[in-house]
Design an enzyme around this catalytic site. Structure first.
Site, PDB file in Angstrom:
ATOM      1  N   PRO A  69       0.827  -1.216   0.000  1.00 27.77           N
ATOM      2  CA  PRO A  69       0.000   0.000   0.000  1.00 27.77           C
ATOM      3  C   PRO A  69       0.860   1.264   0.000  1.00 27.77           C
ATOM      4  O   PRO A  69       1.890   1.326   0.656  1.00 27.77           O
ATOM      5  CB  PRO A  69      -0.809  -0.110   1.290  1.00 27.77           C
ATOM      6  CG  PRO A  69      -0.151  -1.136   2.121  1.00 27.77           C
ATOM      7  CD  PRO A  69       0.669  -2.007   1.217  1.00 27.77           C
ATOM      8  N   GLU A  70       0.437   2.230  -0.792  1.00 25.02           N
ATOM      9  CA  GLU A  70       1.111   3.533  -0.840  1.00 25.02           C
ATOM     10  C   GLU A  70       0.100   4.583  -0.394  1.00 25.02           C
ATOM     11  O   GLU A  70      -0.997   4.245   0.046  1.00 25.02           O
ATOM     12  CB  GLU A  70       1.637   3.795  -2.254  1.00 25.02           C
ATOM     13  CG  GLU A  70       2.634   2.718  -2.710  1.00 25.02           C
ATOM     14  CD  GLU A  70       3.148   2.932  -4.137  1.00 25.02           C
ATOM     15  OE1 GLU A  70       3.227   4.097  -4.581  1.00 25.02           O
ATOM     16  OE2 GLU A  70       3.458   1.932  -4.798  1.00 25.02           O
TER      17      GLU A  70
ATOM     18  N   LYS B 138       4.228   6.113   4.595  1.00 22.07           N
ATOM     19  CA  LYS B 138       3.582   4.816   4.408  1.00 22.07           C
ATOM     20  C   LYS B 138       3.099   4.231   5.736  1.00 22.07           C
ATOM     21  O   LYS B 138       2.918   3.028   5.848  1.00 22.07           O
ATOM     22  CB  LYS B 138       4.545   3.862   3.705  1.00 22.07           C
ATOM     23  CG  LYS B 138       4.892   4.345   2.298  1.00 22.07           C
ATOM     24  CD  LYS B 138       5.799   3.374   1.584  1.00 22.07           C
ATOM     25  CE  LYS B 138       6.218   3.934   0.235  1.00 22.07           C
ATOM     26  NZ  LYS B 138       7.197   3.073  -0.427  1.00 22.07           N
TER      27      LYS B 138
ATOM     28  N   ARG C 295       9.994  23.087  -6.476  1.00 24.57           N
ATOM     29  CA  ARG C 295      11.225  23.216  -7.289  1.00 24.57           C
ATOM     30  C   ARG C 295      12.459  23.240  -6.400  1.00 24.57           C
ATOM     31  O   ARG C 295      13.468  22.626  -6.726  1.00 24.57           O
ATOM     32  CB  ARG C 295      11.195  24.532  -8.070  1.00 24.57           C
ATOM     33  CG  ARG C 295      10.269  24.549  -9.265  1.00 24.57           C
ATOM     34  CD  ARG C 295      10.644  25.763 -10.127  1.00 24.57           C
ATOM     35  NE  ARG C 295       9.527  26.279 -10.896  1.00 24.57           N
ATOM     36  CZ  ARG C 295       9.128  25.770 -12.063  1.00 24.57           C
ATOM     37  NH1 ARG C 295       9.725  24.707 -12.553  1.00 24.57           N
ATOM     38  NH2 ARG C 295       8.114  26.302 -12.712  1.00 24.57           N
TER      39      ARG C 295
ATOM     40  N   ARG D 298      14.007  -3.184  -6.825  1.00 23.78           N
ATOM     41  CA  ARG D 298      14.182  -3.748  -8.169  1.00 23.78           C
ATOM     42  C   ARG D 298      12.874  -4.330  -8.700  1.00 23.78           C
ATOM     43  O   ARG D 298      12.876  -5.156  -9.600  1.00 23.78           O
ATOM     44  CB  ARG D 298      15.244  -4.844  -8.152  1.00 23.78           C
ATOM     45  CG  ARG D 298      16.632  -4.322  -7.872  1.00 23.78           C
ATOM     46  CD  ARG D 298      17.612  -5.455  -7.702  1.00 23.78           C
ATOM     47  NE  ARG D 298      18.946  -4.934  -7.438  1.00 23.78           N
ATOM     48  CZ  ARG D 298      19.809  -4.597  -8.390  1.00 23.78           C
ATOM     49  NH1 ARG D 298      19.488  -4.745  -9.651  1.00 23.78           N
ATOM     50  NH2 ARG D 298      20.996  -4.118  -8.077  1.00 23.78           N
TER      51      ARG D 298
END
Ligand SMILES: [Zn+2]
Length: 279
Positions: A2-3, A60, A155, A268
């Site tokens: 979950p994010e 998270k 920015r 990965r």
């Protein structure tokens, strides 16, 4: 895993059902007790007779604030669900599944259960997350706080980093709450390739990224909350455009969606993008 959007939807769903409720008993499953970053016997001893006062989210982590009667001694139950952690608010009475980590019985007869099939989640019970949760103080602002940060502030943060955009968006010190899935979606939305380096972005592309983060997060939280049969345990992400869709057709340009990443080891995981419309 979950994010931010999944955790936000969970907060919206669970929060109002828990706030005001009194915990009458707490139980930790011996099989999963090692996931608690706190002595399990103290956890089971200290949770009862506390009341849920607030449910919130940071990066998270999902947090439940509980206080003792009279509004004193506020403590936080902090849960990072990682791969397989799931909450279940039940009517109580059913036998607990083997994946149970802890359960909190509630005054009205309900029960909040936290289950973890992958046994990778982390649970903290603490008066001060900044002291007890690793990397807490290193977290950047939550990714859904960009309106407060503003384009100028965004920015300035962005320019501190030199990473590839895919790594940058997953870096919790840059913005908290994003991982592999939503970084794919944000980069697709901004029409930027994941392996682009931050320093190569034009001012317009920085602005596109700023807008895409907000668009994707808002749209995703809404998609999850509007889904009538949404099951937290299945983590349905049907609304996504490229993530998990390698080999299929890009919904924007019709090009075949690419996939990279070996899937071996953390960081990965396979990720997706479109070479047709992302530059
Ligand atoms: Zn495309």
């Amino acid at each position: 895993m979950p994010e931010l959007p999944e955790l936000e939807a969970l907060r919206v769903r669970l929060g109002p059902r828990l706030e005001g409720q009194l915990v009458t008993a707490a139980e930790v499953s011996p099989r999963r007790a090692h996931l608690l970053r706190y002595p399990p016997e103290s956890f089971a001893h200290e949770l009862p007779y506390r009341r849920f006062v607030r449910t919130w989210r940071r990066g998270k982590h999902l947090l439940f604030d509980l206080e003792l009667g009279g509004g004193g001694d506020l403590r936080h139950l902090v849960v990072n669900p990682m791969l397989g952690g799931r909450f279940h608010l039940t009517g109580g009475g059913q036998p607990p599944p083997a994946t149970l980590v802890f359960s909190l019985r509630l005054e009205g007869g309900g029960e909040l259960r936290f289950l973890d099939a992958a046994a990778m989640s982390r649970v903290y019970w603490t008066p001060d997350p900044a002291r007890d949760v690793p990397a807490w103080t290193a977290m950047g602002p939550d990714a859904d706080r960009l309106p407060e940060l503003g384009l100028g502030g965004f920015r300035r943060r962005l320019r501190r980093y030199r990473d590839e955009l895919k790594d940058l968006l997953r870096n919790q010190a840059f913005l908290a709450g994003l991982g592999n899935a939503y970084s794919d979606e944000i980069l697709w939305e901004a029409r930027l390739l994941p392996l682009r380096r931050r320093a190569t972005l034009t001012a317009e592309e920085e602005e596109a990224l700023f807008g895409a983060i907000q668009t994707v997060l808002e749209r995703s939280v809404r998609a999850i909350l509007d889904h009538p049969g949404y099951q937290e345990s299945k983590q349905d992400r049907h609304f996504m455009n490229v993530h998990g869709k390698g080999g299929r057709t890009c919904p924007r340009c019709g090009h075949r969606i690419s996939q990279l990443g070996s899937g071996r080891g953390p960081g990965r995981e396979p990720f997706n993008f479109c070479r047709g419309c992302q530059v």
